[in-house]
Write a protein that holds these residues in place. Sequence first.
Motif, PDB file in Angstrom:
ATOM      1  N   GLU A 137      -4.598  -9.585  -9.110  1.00 24.49           N
ATOM      2  CA  GLU A 137      -5.894  -9.536  -8.258  1.00 24.49           C
ATOM      3  C   GLU A 137      -6.136  -8.030  -8.016  1.00 24.49           C
ATOM      4  O   GLU A 137      -5.464  -7.336  -7.660  1.00 24.49           O
ATOM      5  CB  GLU A 137      -5.612 -10.255  -7.142  1.00 24.49           C
ATOM      6  CG  GLU A 137      -6.693 -10.712  -6.069  1.00 24.49           C
ATOM      7  CD  GLU A 137      -6.554 -11.230  -4.876  1.00 24.49           C
ATOM      8  OE1 GLU A 137      -7.410 -11.053  -4.029  1.00 24.49           O
ATOM      9  OE2 GLU A 137      -5.646 -11.965  -4.755  1.00 24.49           O
ATOM     10  N   ALA A 138      -7.676  -7.961  -8.044  1.00 28.80           N
ATOM     11  CA  ALA A 138      -8.112  -6.538  -7.649  1.00 28.80           C
ATOM     12  C   ALA A 138      -7.993  -6.308  -6.342  1.00 28.80           C
ATOM     13  O   ALA A 138      -8.256  -7.097  -5.687  1.00 28.80           O
ATOM     14  CB  ALA A 138      -9.577  -6.500  -8.276  1.00 28.80           C
ATOM     15  N   SER A 141     -13.094  -5.769  -4.559  1.00 25.59           N
ATOM     16  CA  SER A 141     -13.929  -6.317  -5.477  1.00 25.59           C
ATOM     17  C   SER A 141     -15.146  -5.535  -5.635  1.00 25.59           C
ATOM     18  O   SER A 141     -15.473  -4.794  -4.815  1.00 25.59           O
ATOM     19  CB  SER A 141     -14.681  -7.679  -4.125  1.00 25.59           C
ATOM     20  OG  SER A 141     -15.807  -7.906  -5.187  1.00 25.59           O
ATOM     21  N   CYS A 143     -17.823  -6.037  -6.073  1.00 24.71           N
ATOM     22  CA  CYS A 143     -19.196  -6.286  -5.534  1.00 24.71           C
ATOM     23  C   CYS A 143     -19.370  -5.390  -4.281  1.00 24.71           C
ATOM     24  O   CYS A 143     -20.566  -5.189  -3.765  1.00 24.71           O
ATOM     25  CB  CYS A 143     -19.247  -7.633  -4.864  1.00 24.71           C
ATOM     26  SG  CYS A 143     -18.942  -8.870  -5.910  1.00 24.71           S
ATOM     27  N   HIS A 162     -25.351  -9.896  -5.388  1.00 30.14           N
ATOM     28  CA  HIS A 162     -24.419 -10.980  -4.624  1.00 30.14           C
ATOM     29  C   HIS A 162     -24.804 -11.590  -3.318  1.00 30.14           C
ATOM     30  O   HIS A 162     -25.424 -10.546  -2.478  1.00 30.14           O
ATOM     31  CB  HIS A 162     -23.014 -10.384  -4.499  1.00 30.14           C
ATOM     32  CG  HIS A 162     -22.315 -10.191  -5.722  1.00 30.14           C
ATOM     33  ND1 HIS A 162     -21.805 -10.894  -6.656  1.00 30.14           N
ATOM     34  CD2 HIS A 162     -22.284  -8.802  -6.386  1.00 30.14           C
ATOM     35  CE1 HIS A 162     -21.295 -10.215  -7.613  1.00 30.14           C
ATOM     36  NE2 HIS A 162     -21.626  -8.977  -7.607  1.00 30.14           N
ATOM     37  N   GLN A 171     -15.953 -14.028  -4.641  1.00 37.60           N
ATOM     38  CA  GLN A 171     -15.249 -14.370  -5.474  1.00 37.60           C
ATOM     39  C   GLN A 171     -13.757 -13.687  -5.763  1.00 37.60           C
ATOM     40  O   GLN A 171     -14.055 -12.550  -5.611  1.00 37.60           O
ATOM     41  CB  GLN A 171     -15.807 -14.573  -6.988  1.00 37.60           C
ATOM     42  CG  GLN A 171     -16.784 -16.044  -6.938  1.00 37.60           C
ATOM     43  CD  GLN A 171     -17.381 -16.014  -8.547  1.00 37.60           C
ATOM     44  OE1 GLN A 171     -17.976 -15.140  -8.940  1.00 37.60           O
ATOM     45  NE2 GLN A 171     -17.104 -16.973  -9.061  1.00 37.60           N
ATOM     46  N   THR A 172     -12.887 -13.992  -6.299  1.00 35.79           N
ATOM     47  CA  THR A 172     -11.654 -13.516  -6.513  1.00 35.79           C
ATOM     48  C   THR A 172     -11.738 -12.688  -7.817  1.00 35.79           C
ATOM     49  O   THR A 172     -11.998 -13.416  -8.865  1.00 35.79           O
ATOM     50  CB  THR A 172     -10.276 -14.249  -6.325  1.00 35.79           C
ATOM     51  OG1 THR A 172     -10.075 -14.700  -5.186  1.00 35.79           O
ATOM     52  CG2 THR A 172      -9.134 -13.267  -6.822  1.00 35.79           C
ATOM     53  N   TYR A 173     -11.708 -11.339  -8.002  1.00 35.35           N
ATOM     54  CA  TYR A 173     -11.757 -10.476  -9.101  1.00 35.35           C
ATOM     55  C   TYR A 173     -10.287 -10.137  -9.484  1.00 35.35           C
ATOM     56  O   TYR A 173      -9.444 -10.153  -8.856  1.00 35.35           O
ATOM     57  CB  TYR A 173     -12.653  -9.391  -9.085  1.00 35.35           C
ATOM     58  CG  TYR A 173     -14.109  -9.783  -9.152  1.00 35.35           C
ATOM     59  CD1 TYR A 173     -14.821  -9.667 -10.346  1.00 35.35           C
ATOM     60  CD2 TYR A 173     -14.907 -10.263  -8.074  1.00 35.35           C
ATOM     61  CE1 TYR A 173     -16.063  -9.815 -10.393  1.00 35.35           C
ATOM     62  CE2 TYR A 173     -16.204 -10.557  -8.111  1.00 35.35           C
ATOM     63  CZ  TYR A 173     -16.552 -10.385  -9.359  1.00 35.35           C
ATOM     64  OH  TYR A 173     -18.178 -10.688  -9.538  1.00 35.35           O
ATOM     65  N   TYR A 174      -9.935 -10.295 -10.877  1.00 35.40           N
ATOM     66  CA  TYR A 174      -8.529  -9.636 -11.191  1.00 35.40           C
ATOM     67  C   TYR A 174      -8.911  -8.602 -12.289  1.00 35.40           C
ATOM     68  O   TYR A 174     -10.002  -8.268 -12.831  1.00 35.40           O
ATOM     69  CB  TYR A 174      -8.143 -10.795 -12.206  1.00 35.40           C
ATOM     70  CG  TYR A 174      -7.494 -11.954 -11.114  1.00 35.40           C
ATOM     71  CD1 TYR A 174      -6.454 -11.995 -10.585  1.00 35.40           C
ATOM     72  CD2 TYR A 174      -8.718 -13.103 -10.986  1.00 35.40           C
ATOM     73  CE1 TYR A 174      -6.172 -13.292  -9.791  1.00 35.40           C
ATOM     74  CE2 TYR A 174      -8.475 -14.191 -10.145  1.00 35.40           C
ATOM     75  CZ  TYR A 174      -7.028 -14.003  -9.498  1.00 35.40           C
ATOM     76  OH  TYR A 174      -6.888 -15.286  -8.673  1.00 35.40           O
ATOM     77  N   ARG A 175      -7.925  -7.738 -12.328  1.00 34.64           N
ATOM     78  CA  ARG A 175      -7.935  -6.470 -13.421  1.00 34.64           C
ATOM     79  C   ARG A 175      -6.616  -6.630 -14.269  1.00 34.64           C
ATOM     80  O   ARG A 175      -5.681  -7.216 -13.675  1.00 34.64           O
ATOM     81  CB  ARG A 175      -7.866  -5.182 -12.513  1.00 34.64           C
ATOM     82  CG  ARG A 175      -6.465  -4.952 -11.803  1.00 34.64           C
ATOM     83  CD  ARG A 175      -6.625  -3.572 -10.993  1.00 34.64           C
ATOM     84  NE  ARG A 175      -5.457  -3.270 -10.389  1.00 34.64           N
ATOM     85  CZ  ARG A 175      -4.222  -2.950 -10.683  1.00 34.64           C
ATOM     86  NH1 ARG A 175      -4.238  -2.726 -12.052  1.00 34.64           N
ATOM     87  NH2 ARG A 175      -3.193  -2.809  -9.936  1.00 34.64           N
TER      88      ARG A 175
END
Length: 230
Positions: A137-138, A141, A143, A162, A171-175
């Motif tokens: 998970e980042a 965000s 955003c 947004h 929203q959940t962002y991933y890296r």
Amino acid sequence: MKNLAIIPARSGSKGLRDKNIKELAGIPLMGYTIKAALDSRLFDTVMLSTDSEEYGEIAKKFGAQVPFLRSAYTSSDTASSWDAVKEVFCRYSEMGCEYETITLLQPTSPLRTADDIIRAHNLFWEKRANSVISVCEAEHSPCWSNIIETDLSMRHFAQTDHPTSYRQELQTYYRLNGAIYIINKEMLNNIDSMYEERCYAYIMEQSHSIDIDSELDFVIAEAVIRKVLL
């Protein structure tokens, strides 16, 4: 089904000198990755790809194989880790050793565990994947990010597409965390399209996803390791 783990550890790091063998809590950095790979008991071969005889001798003490050193090309600044992987795969083929899967394990992810490697491989087989890539998970965000004007003005910084500014509603962002890449041998010749077909994400904990690139990263990783050990 034979599985090959490749740990790329080129010498001459530009950012942090000899970081792959720099001691982290008393152990050379790449030692953590070699141990995790061996402890997973998934691989027929755990191999260190390096251009350094010194690195090779250290790796052997931790149980990795180093049957050959990198070529001049894959030791250069312009070569990628995947170039080194392809070279290793071809050299093993020439030696009569064939593998069905290749797992790239960067030595700069010392907190990745054997369980992480096992779970990523389980996902690979469950999904009948061409590839599995680790993410986390980042921390923040995207955003909440924007560019800054050259005059340092922030007049457009808060403009966003947004609809909400509440963290819990984003929203959940991933890296990508760079810790685990698993591919089948067919994908090796099609690396550029790795993400396009039957590629799946293995989600790792943030605490396992520290990527060592600076002295600060070493400090953070050592603090986490000592907390776990204590």
